[in-house]
Motif scaffolding. Structure first.
Motif, PDB file in Angstrom:
ATOM      1  N   ILE A  49       0.839  -1.201   0.000  1.00 15.52           N
ATOM      2  CA  ILE A  49       0.000   0.000   0.000  1.00 15.52           C
ATOM      3  C   ILE A  49       0.879   1.258   0.000  1.00 15.52           C
ATOM      4  N   ALA A  50       1.983   1.214   0.768  1.00 15.47           N
ATOM      5  CA  ALA A  50       2.906   2.360   0.773  1.00 15.47           C
ATOM      6  C   ALA A  50       3.506   2.576  -0.610  1.00 15.47           C
ATOM      7  N   ALA A  51       3.860   1.473  -1.287  1.00 13.77           N
ATOM      8  CA  ALA A  51       4.429   1.590  -2.639  1.00 13.77           C
ATOM      9  C   ALA A  51       3.420   2.221  -3.592  1.00 13.77           C
ATOM     10  N   MET A  52       2.151   1.863  -3.423  1.00 17.11           N
ATOM     11  CA  MET A  52       1.118   2.441  -4.292  1.00 17.11           C
ATOM     12  C   MET A  52       0.992   3.949  -4.039  1.00 17.11           C
ATOM     13  N   THR A  53       1.093   4.345  -2.781  1.00 12.65           N
ATOM     14  CA  THR A  53       1.018   5.768  -2.443  1.00 12.65           C
ATOM     15  C   THR A  53       2.174   6.545  -3.073  1.00 12.65           C
ATOM     16  N   LEU A  54       3.379   5.973  -2.968  1.00 13.82           N
ATOM     17  CA  LEU A  54       4.550   6.647  -3.514  1.00 13.82           C
ATOM     18  C   LEU A  54       4.451   6.750  -5.031  1.00 13.82           C
ATOM     19  N   GLU A  55       3.953   5.682  -5.660  1.00 17.68           N
ATOM     20  CA  GLU A  55       3.787   5.711  -7.125  1.00 17.68           C
ATOM     21  C   GLU A  55       2.856   6.832  -7.546  1.00 17.68           C
ATOM     22  N   MET A  56       1.780   6.984  -6.791  1.00 17.43           N
ATOM     23  CA  MET A  56       0.819   8.038  -7.127  1.00 17.43           C
ATOM     24  C   MET A  56       1.450   9.422  -6.971  1.00 17.43           C
ATOM     25  N   ALA A  57       2.146   9.629  -5.854  1.00 19.27           N
ATOM     26  CA  ALA A  57       2.725  10.947  -5.587  1.00 19.27           C
ATOM     27  C   ALA A  57       3.757  11.324  -6.650  1.00 19.27           C
ATOM     28  N   MET A  58       4.656  10.391  -6.966  1.00 20.77           N
ATOM     29  CA  MET A  58       5.693  10.694  -7.962  1.00 20.77           C
ATOM     30  C   MET A  58       5.087  10.830  -9.356  1.00 20.77           C
ATOM     31  N   GLY A  59       4.066  10.032  -9.642  1.00 22.66           N
ATOM     32  CA  GLY A  59       3.412  10.138 -10.948  1.00 22.66           C
ATOM     33  C   GLY A  59       2.776  11.501 -11.144  1.00 22.66           C
ATOM     34  N   PHE A  60       2.076  11.988 -10.132  1.00 24.21           N
ATOM     35  CA  PHE A  60       1.465  13.317 -10.228  1.00 24.21           C
ATOM     36  C   PHE A  60       2.537  14.393 -10.387  1.00 24.21           C
ATOM     37  N   ALA A  61       3.653  14.255  -9.644  1.00 21.59           N
ATOM     38  CA  ALA A  61       4.711  15.269  -9.733  1.00 21.59           C
ATOM     39  C   ALA A  61       5.339  15.286 -11.127  1.00 21.59           C
ATOM     40  N   VAL A  62       5.623  14.109 -11.667  1.00 23.05           N
ATOM     41  CA  VAL A  62       6.225  14.041 -13.004  1.00 23.05           C
ATOM     42  C   VAL A  62       5.244  14.571 -14.061  1.00 23.05           C
ATOM     43  N   ALA A  63       3.964  14.222 -13.909  1.00 22.33           N
ATOM     44  CA  ALA A  63       2.972  14.707 -14.876  1.00 22.33           C
ATOM     45  C   ALA A  63       2.847  16.228 -14.803  1.00 22.33           C
ATOM     46  N   THR A  64       2.948  16.796 -13.589  1.00 23.72           N
ATOM     47  CA  THR A  64       2.908  18.257 -13.450  1.00 23.72           C
ATOM     48  C   THR A  64       4.092  18.898 -14.154  1.00 23.72           C
ATOM     49  N   LEU A  65       5.282  18.332 -13.943  1.00 26.26           N
ATOM     50  CA  LEU A  65       6.487  18.860 -14.602  1.00 26.26           C
ATOM     51  C   LEU A  65       6.371  18.747 -16.117  1.00 26.26           C
ATOM     52  N   LEU A  66       5.861  17.602 -16.569  1.00 20.70           N
ATOM     53  CA  LEU A  66       5.702  17.384 -18.017  1.00 20.70           C
ATOM     54  C   LEU A  66       4.749  18.411 -18.610  1.00 20.70           C
ATOM     55  N   HIS A  67       3.665  18.657 -17.917  1.00 28.26           N
ATOM     56  CA  HIS A  67       2.684  19.624 -18.410  1.00 28.26           C
ATOM     57  C   HIS A  67       3.271  21.027 -18.447  1.00 28.26           C
ATOM     58  N   ARG A  68       4.091  21.357 -17.433  1.00 31.08           N
ATOM     59  CA  ARG A  68       4.669  22.698 -17.374  1.00 31.08           C
ATOM     60  C   ARG A  68       5.719  22.899 -18.451  1.00 31.08           C
ATOM     61  N   GLU A  69       6.548  21.901 -18.670  1.00 32.59           N
ATOM     62  CA  GLU A  69       7.659  22.057 -19.596  1.00 32.59           C
ATOM     63  C   GLU A  69       7.233  21.909 -21.055  1.00 32.59           C
ATOM     64  N   ARG A  70       6.252  21.038 -21.311  1.00 34.13           N
ATOM     65  CA  ARG A  70       5.950  20.718 -22.704  1.00 34.13           C
ATOM     66  C   ARG A  70       4.485  20.926 -23.077  1.00 34.13           C
ATOM     67  N   GLU A  71       3.702  21.406 -22.144  1.00 34.79           N
ATOM     68  CA  GLU A  71       2.280  21.663 -22.431  1.00 34.79           C
ATOM     69  C   GLU A  71       1.580  20.412 -22.949  1.00 34.79           C
ATOM     70  N   THR A  72       1.888  19.288 -22.360  1.00 32.40           N
ATOM     71  CA  THR A  72       1.264  18.047 -22.817  1.00 32.40           C
ATOM     72  C   THR A  72       1.076  17.113 -21.631  1.00 32.40           C
ATOM     73  N   ASP A  73       0.181  16.163 -21.790  1.00 33.29           N
ATOM     74  CA  ASP A  73       0.045  15.105 -20.787  1.00 33.29           C
ATOM     75  C   ASP A  73       0.058  13.732 -21.462  1.00 33.29           C
ATOM     76  N   MET A  74       0.693  13.659 -22.627  1.00 37.40           N
ATOM     77  CA  MET A  74       0.724  12.419 -23.396  1.00 37.40           C
ATOM     78  C   MET A  74       2.090  11.744 -23.257  1.00 37.40           C
ATOM     79  N   THR A  75       2.066  10.428 -23.133  1.00 37.09           N
ATOM     80  CA  THR A  75       3.328   9.698 -22.993  1.00 37.09           C
ATOM     81  C   THR A  75       4.162   9.767 -24.275  1.00 37.09           C
ATOM     82  N   ASP A  76       3.499   9.848 -25.431  1.00 37.16           N
ATOM     83  CA  ASP A  76       4.246   9.895 -26.695  1.00 37.16           C
ATOM     84  C   ASP A  76       5.106  11.147 -26.793  1.00 37.16           C
ATOM     85  N   SER A  77       4.713  12.195 -26.086  1.00 34.17           N
ATOM     86  CA  SER A  77       5.488  13.436 -26.107  1.00 34.17           C
ATOM     87  C   SER A  77       6.664  13.400 -25.137  1.00 34.17           C
ATOM     88  N   ALA A  78       6.743  12.346 -24.368  1.00 33.27           N
ATOM     89  CA  ALA A  78       7.845  12.222 -23.411  1.00 33.27           C
ATOM     90  C   ALA A  78       8.630  10.949 -23.673  1.00 33.27           C
TER      91      ALA A  78
END
Lengths: 100, 187
Positions: A66-95
């Motif tokens: 359960i802790a691993a699932m929590t960490l996955e969610m937190a890091m996933g949201f952080a990376v997606a936020t960075l991706l959106h800020r840097e590249r204006e996208t939320d698609m995996t193909d753009s990364a």
């Protein structure tokens, strides 16, 4: 309610999550696939605990999952936020350059 | 008998709602479907007598899905409950991999001669878990805790709009800051 039934349900959930993690283009949807897979691991671990060795060690393992699932969610949201800020996208193909 | 039927029904709900995550045509509905799948699995865990883990799973995942819904509204730039979407790649490959994985796992599950249960569950499962975590399994908590702190720090660093290095460069003692984007009061 048997171990086989529990594991079969977990295997079905895991396979559905695997399909989502492979096929989806949106980062958040990929995260949903990964969470479904971890959901299946939780169910399978709970089944192993109850039907094979019901001592506290199995429950501690579940807490780690359960802790691993929590960490996955937190890091996933952080990376997606960075991706959106840097590249204006939320698609995996753009990364794709993040692979490997 | 009733417990068996309820357990299978919950399993069916968990699998079908999990599949619905990737079938429905809006991300909001996908989020609700995922939450339903987690609740069904949490109830199944309760059937397996792990009250604490089951309740934690349900509460945590319902809150996570709420965060995810807010997140989608923030970044999708549309009403995610109304906007149809289908954004997949390699669909055929994904289906083949998923079906193959299920068949291999199911074959293993049905062919393995599982051993008989060793020992019996403690009278109070939740108390046994707590005593274990605060006693012989303390190392698990001691490891998980700093990893969670590191995740918080890494998450903030990744998600923060600008940091001290953006303002000062490598020389953090330099004054005044060279702000690429003016900040603070009165900008």
């Amino acid at each position: 309610m048997t171990l086989e039934a529990t594991l079969l349900i977990a295997a079905a959930i895991f396979s559905v999550g695997l399909y989502g993690a492979i096929s989806q283009q949106v980062v958040v949807m990929v995260m949903m696939g990964l969470e479904l897979m971890i959901n299946a691991v939780i169910l399978a671990a709970a089944g192993f605990w109850w039907f094979l060795a019901p001592d506290p060690s199995g429950q501690v393992l579940l807490m780690v999952v359960i802790a691993a699932m929590t960490l996955e969610m937190a890091m996933g949201f952080a990376v997606a936020t960075l991706l959106h800020r840097e590249r204006e996208t939320d698609m995996t193909d753009s990364a794709a350059d993040l692979a490997g | 008998m009733v417990i068996d039927i309820a357990f299978w029904a919950l399993g069916l709900v968990a699998v079908l709602s999990g599949a619905a995550v990737f079938y429905v045509d809006s991300m909001a509905r996908a989020t609700y479907a995922l939450a339903l799948s987690f609740v069904a699995v949490g109830l199944q865990v309760l059937f397996l007598q792990q009250n604490y883990v089951g309740v934690v799973t349900i509460l945590m995942m319902v809150m996570e899905m709420a965060v995810m819904a807010v997140y989608m509204v923030m970044f999708m730039g549309m009403n995610p409950a109304l906007m149809p979407m289908s954004m997949v790649h390699g669909n055929r490959t994904a289906v083949v991999v998923a079906v193959t994985t299920f068949l291999v796992l199911a074959a293993g599950i049905l062919m393995v001669d599982w051993p008989a249960r060793r020992g019996s569950p403690p009278a109070d499962v939740t108390m046994a878990l707590g005593e274990s975590l605060m006693g012989p399994k303390m190392l698990v908590m001691a490891v998980v805790s700093p990893v969670m702190v590191a995740t918080i720090v890494a998450g903030v660093v990744l998600a923060a709009r600008r940091t001290r290095y953006d303002r000062f460069g490598d020389d953090l003692s330099r004054r005044p800051a060279d702000d690429p984007q003016p900040g603070g009061v009165g900008r």
